[in-house]
Design a protein around this motif. Structure first.
Motif, short mmCIF file in Angstrom:
data_model
loop_
_atom_site.label_atom_id
_atom_site.label_comp_id
_atom_site.label_asym_id
_atom_site.label_seq_id
_atom_site.Cartn_x
_atom_site.Cartn_y
_atom_site.Cartn_z
N ASN A 37 -67.77 -80.38 -50.02
CA ASN A 37 -69.14 -80.60 -50.52
C ASN A 37 -69.15 -80.86 -52.02
O ASN A 37 -70.06 -80.43 -52.73
CB ASN A 37 -70.04 -79.40 -50.17
CG ASN A 37 -71.52 -79.75 -50.27
OD1 ASN A 37 -71.91 -80.90 -50.08
ND2 ASN A 37 -72.34 -78.77 -50.60
N HIS A 38 -68.14 -81.58 -52.48
CA HIS A 38 -68.04 -81.97 -53.88
C HIS A 38 -67.52 -83.41 -53.94
O HIS A 38 -66.41 -83.65 -54.43
CB HIS A 38 -67.10 -81.02 -54.62
CG HIS A 38 -67.24 -81.06 -56.11
ND1 HIS A 38 -67.86 -80.06 -56.83
CD2 HIS A 38 -66.88 -82.00 -57.01
CE1 HIS A 38 -67.84 -80.37 -58.11
NE2 HIS A 38 -67.25 -81.55 -58.24
N PRO A 39 -68.27 -84.37 -53.40
CA PRO A 39 -67.76 -85.75 -53.30
C PRO A 39 -67.43 -86.35 -54.66
O PRO A 39 -68.05 -86.00 -55.67
CB PRO A 39 -68.93 -86.49 -52.63
CG PRO A 39 -70.14 -85.66 -52.90
CD PRO A 39 -69.66 -84.24 -52.93
N PRO A 40 -66.45 -87.24 -54.69
CA PRO A 40 -66.08 -87.86 -55.96
C PRO A 40 -67.17 -88.77 -56.47
O PRO A 40 -67.88 -89.41 -55.69
CB PRO A 40 -64.81 -88.66 -55.59
CG PRO A 40 -64.99 -88.97 -54.14
CD PRO A 40 -65.67 -87.76 -53.56
N VAL A 41 -67.29 -88.85 -57.79
CA VAL A 41 -68.28 -89.76 -58.37
C VAL A 41 -67.76 -91.19 -58.35
O VAL A 41 -68.54 -92.14 -58.47
CB VAL A 41 -68.62 -89.35 -59.82
CG1 VAL A 41 -69.29 -87.99 -59.85
CG2 VAL A 41 -67.38 -89.37 -60.72
N ALA A 42 -66.45 -91.35 -58.18
CA ALA A 42 -65.85 -92.68 -58.12
C ALA A 42 -64.55 -92.60 -57.34
O ALA A 42 -63.88 -91.57 -57.32
CB ALA A 42 -65.59 -93.21 -59.52
N VAL A 43 -64.20 -93.71 -56.69
CA VAL A 43 -62.99 -93.76 -55.87
C VAL A 43 -62.37 -95.14 -55.95
O VAL A 43 -63.08 -96.13 -56.21
CB VAL A 43 -63.32 -93.38 -54.41
CG1 VAL A 43 -64.09 -94.50 -53.73
CG2 VAL A 43 -62.06 -93.04 -53.63
N GLY A 44 -61.08 -95.21 -55.73
CA GLY A 44 -60.41 -96.50 -55.72
C GLY A 44 -60.67 -97.26 -54.43
O GLY A 44 -60.61 -96.69 -53.34
N ASP A 45 -60.96 -98.55 -54.55
CA ASP A 45 -61.13 -99.47 -53.42
C ASP A 45 -62.05 -98.90 -52.35
O ASP A 45 -61.65 -98.68 -51.20
CB ASP A 45 -59.76 -99.80 -52.81
CG ASP A 45 -59.77 -101.16 -52.13
OD1 ASP A 45 -60.87 -101.65 -51.81
OD2 ASP A 45 -58.69 -101.71 -51.89
N LYS A 46 -63.29 -98.72 -52.70
CA LYS A 46 -64.29 -98.17 -51.79
C LYS A 46 -64.45 -98.99 -50.50
O LYS A 46 -64.55 -98.42 -49.41
CB LYS A 46 -65.62 -98.02 -52.52
CG LYS A 46 -66.71 -97.33 -51.72
CD LYS A 46 -67.96 -97.16 -52.57
CE LYS A 46 -69.08 -96.49 -51.78
NZ LYS A 46 -70.30 -96.32 -52.60
N GLU A 61 -73.71 -93.51 -53.51
CA GLU A 61 -73.69 -93.59 -54.97
C GLU A 61 -72.29 -93.51 -55.56
O GLU A 61 -72.11 -93.66 -56.78
CB GLU A 61 -74.57 -92.48 -55.59
CG GLU A 61 -74.13 -91.07 -55.27
CD GLU A 61 -74.78 -90.53 -54.00
OE1 GLU A 61 -74.80 -89.29 -53.85
OE2 GLU A 61 -75.26 -91.34 -53.18
N THR A 62 -71.28 -93.25 -54.75
CA THR A 62 -69.91 -93.21 -55.26
C THR A 62 -69.52 -94.58 -55.81
O THR A 62 -69.66 -95.60 -55.14
CB THR A 62 -68.92 -92.79 -54.16
OG1 THR A 62 -69.24 -91.48 -53.71
CG2 THR A 62 -67.49 -92.78 -54.69
N ILE A 63 -69.01 -94.60 -57.02
CA ILE A 63 -68.67 -95.85 -57.71
C ILE A 63 -67.32 -96.38 -57.24
O ILE A 63 -66.38 -95.61 -57.02
CB ILE A 63 -68.65 -95.62 -59.23
CG1 ILE A 63 -70.05 -95.21 -59.71
CG2 ILE A 63 -68.17 -96.85 -59.98
CD1 ILE A 63 -70.08 -94.70 -61.14
N ASP A 64 -67.21 -97.68 -57.08
CA ASP A 64 -65.95 -98.32 -56.71
C ASP A 64 -65.17 -98.66 -57.98
O ASP A 64 -65.66 -99.38 -58.85
CB ASP A 64 -66.24 -99.59 -55.90
CG ASP A 64 -64.98 -100.35 -55.52
OD1 ASP A 64 -63.89 -99.73 -55.51
OD2 ASP A 64 -65.07 -101.56 -55.25
#
Length: 282
Positions: A37-46, A61-64
């Motif tokens: 329950n702490h999703p990343p704010v950004a991730v590689g290759d969404k 809303e997670t940034i690619d």
């Protein structure tokens, strides 16, 4: 006055810790963060995450950050994350990422017992994002579900299983007991027909002819995705046509091959369903 400000800092600490903004290039870390329950704010290759991992889904809303091994420098600079959490696979990028935020390395796949590695890595991420209780709950929930699933799949334990992915029409990736899939088989009381050691990831790329070396009563588990033309190609493969395991392969939806506990739970659930109700179409 000083005492009052100290009181405010102490009061704010849990909230500030809970709001730590974490980014990652690693999908295994990403799915663990979501499960905590702490999703990343950004991730590689969404976009590719949606294909290869899928579940658990990333928040909209997670940034690619672009390609995992070549993240977009402008996106990283604008991110203002509090921390990056990656695995050794992305260690070569740590120096560049560290210009934007501290970088922590957590490895799910390394030498040693696969389950113990999963536990340790899950706890490490829990500590980094101040979700120790959630990480323990995830570990306990996974073990409980394994035990429940183990009882339900017991009637299917007489045959060994070989878990593969098609790379192309002539080559397969076989998964050993060191892999995520092999670890799940063991936890469910099922046997892995392929006894190769594989890499640190627990897999090995082999020719389709390696299927002939498996025990005759092997049940083949094929994990998607695979080449679109694979079904037609196998119709004209004489080896495949003469193998007993070609009569009843189980085709499972794409599950993150090199995943963590969330993927382990999903794979166990999908395997149980396929054994009871049949797999997907090619």
């Amino acid at each position: 006055m000083r005492s009052f400000f100290c009181f405010l800092l102490i009061l704010c600490a849990p909230v500030c810790q809970a709001n730590i903004k974490v980014a990652t290039l690693d999908w295994t870390v990403a799915e663990t963060l979501i499960a905590l329950n702490h999703p990343p704010v950004a991730v590689g290759d969404k976009p590719a995450y949606r294909i290869w991992v899928g579940t658990p889904a990333l928040p909209a809303e997670t940034i690619d950050l672009g390609l995992r091994l070549q993240p977009n420098k402008e996106s990283v600079a604008r991110l203002k994350a509090d921390r990056f959490i990656n695995s050794d696979l992305f260690a070569s990028l740590s120096a560049d990422l560290a210009e934007s935020a501290p970088v922590s390395i957590v490895n799910f796949y390394q030498s040693g017992d696969p389950w113990r590695n999963m536990e340790n890595a899950t706890r490490s991420i829990g500590r980094l994002v101040h979700k120790q209780a959630e990480s323990e709950h995830l570990i306990d929930r996974t073990l409980r579900q394994f035990e429940q699933t183990k009882r339900r799949v017991a009637p299917y334990s007489s045959r060994p299983f070989a878990i593969v992915q098609f790379i192309d029409t002539r080559h397969l990736r076989f998964y050993s007991n060191r892999s995520l899939f092999g670890m799940v088989l063991e936890k469910l009381g099922l046997r892995n027909a392929w006894q190769g050691s594989g890499s640190v990831w627990g897999s090995e790329n082999l020719s389709i002819t390696a299927l002939a070396d498996l025990p005759e009563n092997t049940r083949l588990i094929v994990v998607k995705p695979h080449p679109a033309n694979i079904e037609n190609a196998l119709k004209f493969n004489s080896l495949w046509q003469h193998l007993p395991l070609s009569e009843d392969p189980l085709i499972l939806p794409a599950t993150w091959t090199f995943g963590a506990l969330p993927s382990a739970l999903i794979f166990a659930e999908r395997l149980e369903y396929a054994l009871q109700h049949g797999g997907e179409a090619w």
